[in-house]
Design a protein around this motif. Structure first.
Motif, PDB file in Angstrom:
ATOM      1  N   ALA A   1      -8.767   7.035 -41.109  1.00 31.91           N
ATOM      2  CA  ALA A   1      -8.014   7.971 -40.219  1.00 31.91           C
ATOM      3  C   ALA A   1      -9.107   8.563 -39.221  1.00 31.91           C
ATOM      4  CB  ALA A   1      -7.111   8.813 -40.982  1.00 31.91           C
ATOM      5  N   PRO A   2      -9.142   8.113 -38.298  1.00 32.34           N
ATOM      6  CA  PRO A   2     -10.264   8.427 -37.212  1.00 32.34           C
ATOM      7  C   PRO A   2     -10.020  10.116 -36.789  1.00 32.34           C
ATOM      8  CG  PRO A   2      -8.877   6.874 -36.269  1.00 32.34           C
ATOM      9  CD  PRO A   2      -8.418   6.886 -37.539  1.00 32.34           C
ATOM     10  N   TYR A   3      -8.859  10.540 -36.790  1.00 33.46           N
ATOM     11  CA  TYR A   3      -8.579  11.721 -36.025  1.00 33.46           C
ATOM     12  C   TYR A   3      -8.522  12.931 -36.977  1.00 33.46           C
ATOM     13  CZ  TYR A   3      -7.519   8.354 -32.253  1.00 33.46           C
ATOM     14  OH  TYR A   3      -7.828   7.432 -31.156  1.00 33.46           O
TER      15      TYR A   3
ATOM     16  N   ALA B   1     -20.899  10.352 -37.615  1.00 30.81           N
ATOM     17  CA  ALA B   1     -20.683   8.817 -37.856  1.00 30.81           C
ATOM     18  C   ALA B   1     -19.403   8.342 -37.018  1.00 30.81           C
ATOM     19  CB  ALA B   1     -20.258   8.820 -39.458  1.00 30.81           C
ATOM     20  N   GLY B   2     -18.759   9.130 -36.203  1.00 35.01           N
ATOM     21  CA  GLY B   2     -17.702   8.733 -35.418  1.00 35.01           C
ATOM     22  C   GLY B   2     -16.288   9.154 -35.370  1.00 35.01           C
ATOM     23  N   THR B   3     -16.292  10.295 -36.235  1.00 34.85           N
ATOM     24  CA  THR B   3     -15.080  11.196 -36.452  1.00 34.85           C
ATOM     25  C   THR B   3     -14.545  11.760 -35.174  1.00 34.85           C
ATOM     26  OG1 THR B   3     -15.209  11.536 -38.952  1.00 34.85           O
ATOM     27  CG2 THR B   3     -13.846  12.859 -37.432  1.00 34.85           C
ATOM     28  N   GLN B   4     -13.454  11.493 -34.944  1.00 36.25           N
ATOM     29  CA  GLN B   4     -12.780  12.175 -33.581  1.00 36.25           C
ATOM     30  C   GLN B   4     -12.245  13.396 -33.852  1.00 36.25           C
ATOM     31  OE1 GLN B   4     -13.105  10.365 -30.341  1.00 36.25           O
ATOM     32  NE2 GLN B   4     -14.332   9.272 -31.841  1.00 36.25           N
ATOM     33  N   LEU B   5     -13.132  14.655 -33.674  1.00 33.58           N
ATOM     34  CA  LEU B   5     -12.596  15.852 -34.012  1.00 33.58           C
ATOM     35  C   LEU B   5     -11.757  16.437 -32.766  1.00 33.58           C
ATOM     36  CD1 LEU B   5     -13.060  18.095 -36.038  1.00 33.58           C
ATOM     37  CD2 LEU B   5     -14.854  19.223 -34.660  1.00 33.58           C
ATOM     38  N   ARG B   6     -10.418  17.137 -33.184  1.00 35.49           N
ATOM     39  CA  ARG B   6      -9.342  17.420 -32.098  1.00 35.49           C
ATOM     40  C   ARG B   6      -8.883  18.907 -32.515  1.00 35.49           C
ATOM     41  NH1 ARG B   6     -11.376  13.559 -29.956  1.00 35.49           N
ATOM     42  NH2 ARG B   6     -10.264  11.516 -29.238  1.00 35.49           N
ATOM     43  N   PRO B   7      -8.388  19.775 -31.688  1.00 39.18           N
ATOM     44  CA  PRO B   7      -7.610  20.676 -32.058  1.00 39.18           C
ATOM     45  C   PRO B   7      -6.292  20.263 -31.645  1.00 39.18           C
ATOM     46  CG  PRO B   7      -8.243  20.957 -29.486  1.00 39.18           C
ATOM     47  CD  PRO B   7      -8.819  19.851 -30.117  1.00 39.18           C
ATOM     48  N   PHE B   8      -5.386  20.850 -32.568  1.00 41.52           N
ATOM     49  CA  PHE B   8      -3.994  20.575 -32.464  1.00 41.52           C
ATOM     50  C   PHE B   8      -3.507  21.303 -30.973  1.00 41.52           C
ATOM     51  CE2 PHE B   8      -3.461  20.812 -37.150  1.00 41.52           C
ATOM     52  CZ  PHE B   8      -2.941  19.553 -37.381  1.00 41.52           C
ATOM     53  N   PRO B   9      -2.727  20.219 -30.333  1.00 44.04           N
ATOM     54  CA  PRO B   9      -2.221  20.926 -29.030  1.00 44.04           C
ATOM     55  C   PRO B   9      -1.508  22.270 -29.095  1.00 44.04           C
ATOM     56  CG  PRO B   9      -1.737  18.578 -29.418  1.00 44.04           C
ATOM     57  CD  PRO B   9      -2.207  18.999 -30.625  1.00 44.04           C
ATOM     58  N   GLN B  10      -1.553  22.907 -28.249  1.00 44.85           N
ATOM     59  CA  GLN B  10      -0.875  24.188 -28.141  1.00 44.85           C
ATOM     60  C   GLN B  10       0.705  24.242 -28.584  1.00 44.85           C
ATOM     61  OE1 GLN B  10      -2.674  26.979 -28.117  1.00 44.85           O
ATOM     62  NE2 GLN B  10      -0.979  28.695 -28.040  1.00 44.85           N
TER      63      GLN B  10
ATOM     64  N   LYS C   1     -20.912  17.917 -39.192  1.00 48.25           N
ATOM     65  CA  LYS C   1     -21.824  17.368 -38.317  1.00 48.25           C
ATOM     66  C   LYS C   1     -21.998  15.879 -38.889  1.00 48.25           C
ATOM     67  CE  LYS C   1     -25.019  21.330 -37.347  1.00 48.25           C
ATOM     68  NZ  LYS C   1     -26.242  21.949 -37.754  1.00 48.25           N
ATOM     69  N   ARG C   2     -22.038  15.527 -40.182  1.00 45.62           N
ATOM     70  CA  ARG C   2     -22.230  14.199 -40.553  1.00 45.62           C
ATOM     71  C   ARG C   2     -20.962  13.367 -40.196  1.00 45.62           C
ATOM     72  NH1 ARG C   2     -24.527  16.729 -45.271  1.00 45.62           N
ATOM     73  NH2 ARG C   2     -22.448  16.450 -46.185  1.00 45.62           N
ATOM     74  N   LEU C   3     -19.911  13.778 -40.393  1.00 51.50           N
ATOM     75  CA  LEU C   3     -18.680  13.099 -39.999  1.00 51.50           C
ATOM     76  C   LEU C   3     -18.601  12.941 -38.626  1.00 51.50           C
ATOM     77  CD1 LEU C   3     -16.104  15.108 -42.330  1.00 51.50           C
ATOM     78  CD2 LEU C   3     -16.754  13.083 -42.469  1.00 51.50           C
ATOM     79  N   VAL C   4     -18.858  13.683 -37.610  1.00 56.09           N
ATOM     80  CA  VAL C   4     -18.661  13.866 -36.298  1.00 56.09           C
ATOM     81  C   VAL C   4     -19.761  12.781 -35.830  1.00 56.09           C
ATOM     82  CG1 VAL C   4     -18.977  14.911 -34.118  1.00 56.09           C
ATOM     83  CG2 VAL C   4     -17.683  15.803 -35.583  1.00 56.09           C
TER      84      VAL C   4
ATOM     85  N   ASP D   1     -15.329  18.295 -48.743  1.00 54.29           N
ATOM     86  CA  ASP D   1     -14.282  17.642 -49.954  1.00 54.29           C
ATOM     87  C   ASP D   1     -13.844  16.234 -49.094  1.00 54.29           C
ATOM     88  OD1 ASP D   1     -14.441  19.349 -51.544  1.00 54.29           O
ATOM     89  OD2 ASP D   1     -12.693  20.300 -51.857  1.00 54.29           O
ATOM     90  N   ASP D   2     -13.426  16.425 -48.035  1.00 51.95           N
ATOM     91  CA  ASP D   2     -12.762  15.192 -47.170  1.00 51.95           C
ATOM     92  C   ASP D   2     -13.653  14.145 -47.080  1.00 51.95           C
ATOM     93  OD1 ASP D   2     -10.822  17.112 -46.958  1.00 51.95           O
ATOM     94  OD2 ASP D   2     -10.659  17.174 -44.767  1.00 51.95           O
ATOM     95  N   GLU D   3     -15.244  14.545 -46.640  1.00 50.38           N
ATOM     96  CA  GLU D   3     -16.127  13.453 -46.855  1.00 50.38           C
ATOM     97  C   GLU D   3     -16.269  12.895 -48.067  1.00 50.38           C
ATOM     98  OE1 GLU D   3     -20.792  13.241 -45.148  1.00 50.38           O
ATOM     99  OE2 GLU D   3     -20.300  14.977 -46.372  1.00 50.38           O
TER     100      GLU D   3
END
Length: 361
Positions: free
Chosen positions: A229-231, A293-302, A288-291, A219-221
Motif C-alpha cells: 500500500a504505497p500511500y 524507499a518510495g512511500t508516498q507521504l500525504r496529509p488527509f485532505p481538509q 525517513k527510510r520509508l519515504v 512499527d509500520d515499517e
C-alpha cells in the motif's frame, strides 16, 4: 565507649540487620502471573512495554512477584486478551481498551477517540484529572482493574492502496481501523474491519482490505505495509495519544499485598513513559527510510478532516443519549480537552510551530 564494646555493639547491629532483611522479604509471598499481550513479539516497542513492566515488578519485589508475558495468539487471540482477564484465564493482559468497544463504547474513551487528547494530555487526564478513577469504576463491571502501561504518541492515518483526494474517496473503502474510529468513518461510507496487528499485512496484500492503520513509522515499517500500500496518510486524528493499558483481574488485584500493588502500579507508570520515549526516538528515522524507499507521504485532505470531526461529534451525542457511562467519560474528556488546548494555544503550540518552521536553522 571502649573499642571492644563498640565492636560488640556494631556486630550485634549487623547481625540484627542480616536477620531482619530476609524476614521482611519473607513476609511477602511468591506470586507468579501470566500476561496475555495483544501484540506480536516482532513489535518490540509496544509488545516490549509489557516486558519492561514485568522486569520492573520483579526488580522491585526481589524476584518474588513474577509476570510471564505471552504474545498475541500464544494463549488467546489478540483481541480477546481482556476477556481472558475478565474470566480469569490469565491474571493480566497488555492491550488497548478501545479494542473492546463491542462490549461497551466507553472502553474507547479510556484509550483514545477521534479528536480527543494528545499523549501528554491523555496522561494528565488519566493520572491527575480523575480519568483513572472514572474508568476503574467502569471496569468493575467487567471484573478488571486498569493501569496505564504505554502510550504511542500521535499515530499516523494509515496505508492505502489508492490515493485519497477528497471525502468522496472514503466511500466504500474497506479499512482495518480499531476502536470507535471505525464507527465515525462508517458515517462517511467506510467499511471498518477489526483485525489484529499480525493479520493486517496478508489482508492488505490479498486486497481483502483497501487500507489499514496501525501505529506509526517504526512499527509500520516492521510490518511491511509499504510493500502493498504505497500511500501513507497523516495525521491519525482518531489516535492523538492513545493509552495502552495493563488490565488485571479485579479479584487478583484485590488479593495482592499492598506492596505488590504499589510495585505493579509503579512499573506500569515506568513502562508508560518508556514506550512513548522509544517511539519518539524510533519514528523519525523510520519515516525517513520509508519515504526514501518510495512511500508516498500525504496529509488527509481538509474536507476529510472536517467531515470526520462532524461525524465524531454526531456519534458521541448519539451514544451519550443511550449510554450513561459513555456520556460521563466523554463529557469529562471534552471538558478537560477544552482547558488543555487553551493552555496549548498559549505555550506549547506557539513554541512547536516556531521550532518546526526553523527546524533546519
Amino acid at each position: 565507649m571502649k573499642r571492644r564494646q563498640f565492636l560488640q555493639v556494631a556486630g550485634t547491629g549487623a547481625a540484627v540487620s542480616a536477620v531482619a532483611m530476609p524476614a521482611v522479604a519473607q513476609s511477602n509471598p511468591e506470586v507468579k502471573w501470566r500476561l496475555a499481550s495483544s501484540f506480536p513479539k516482532s513489535l518490540d516497542t509496544i509488545y516490549g512495554g509489557a516486558e519492561v513492566m514485568a522486569k520492573m515488578v520483579s526488580d522491585l519485589t526481589d524476584g518474588k512477584f513474577q509476570i510471564q508475558v505471552f504474545a498475541a495468539g500464544e494463549i488467546v487471540p489478540a483481541l480477546q486478551a481482556a476477556d481472558a482477564v475478565s474470566n480469569n484465564t490469565v491474571e493480566m493482559c497488555h492491550t488497548v481498551s478501545y479494542y473492546y468497544v463491542g462490549k461497551d463504547p466507553t472502553f474507547a474513551v479510556a484509550a483514545s477517540v477521534p479528536f480527543g487528547l494528545n499523549a501528554r494530555q491523555q496522561n494528565a487526564w488519566l493520572f491527575q484529572g480523575g480519568g483513572n478513577e472514572l474508568f476503574n469504576e467502569f471496569y468493575k463491571k467487567f471484573n478488571i482493574y486498569g493501569l496505564p502501561c504505554g502510550n504511542t504518541g500521535a499515530q499516523m492515518g494509515g496505508w492505502f492502496r489508492k490515493e485519497i483526494k477528497s471525502v468522496a474517496d472514503i466511500n466504500g473503502l474497506k479499512m482495518r481501523i480499531g476502536g470507535i474510529a471505525g464507527s465515525v468513518l462508517q458515517k462517511l461510507g467506510l467499511v471498518p474491519q477489526q483485525i489484529g496487528g499480525g493479520d493486517i499485512y496478508p489482508a492488505l496484500e490479498k486486497g481483502t482490505i483497501d487500507g489499514a492503520e496501525w501505529v506509526g513509522p517504526y512499527d509500520d515499517e516492521k510490518l511491511g505495509f509499504s510493500k502493498v500500500a504505497p500511500y501513507y496518510y497523516y495525521p491519525g486524528f482518531w489516535e492523538g495519544g492513545p493509552c495502552v493499558h495493563a488490565f488485571v483481574n479485579l479479584e487478583k488485584w484485590n488479593a495482592l499485598p499492598k506492596a505488590y500493588q504499589a510495585a505493579l502500579t509503579a512499573a506500569c507508570t515506568y513502562a508508560n513513559t518508556q514506550m512513548a520515549a522509544k517511539y519518539d526516538v524510533q519514528n523519525p528515522a523510520a519515516l525517513k527510510r520509508l519515504v526514501g524507499a518510495g512511500t508516498q507521504l500525504r496529509p488527509f485532505p481538509q474536507d476529510v478532516m472536517e467531515a470526520s470531526l462532524k461525524a465524531s461529534n454526531e456519534l458521541y451525542a448519539e451514544i451519550s443519549a443511550k449510554n450513561a457511562d459513555f456520556k460521563k467519560a466523554i463529557d469529562s474528556m471534552v471538558a478537560f480537552r477544552g482547558d488543555q488546548y487553551l493552555w496549548w494555544q498559549v505555550a506549547e503550540l506557539t513554541f512547536d510551530i516556531f521550532q518546526v518552521r526553523n527546524r533546519g536553522k
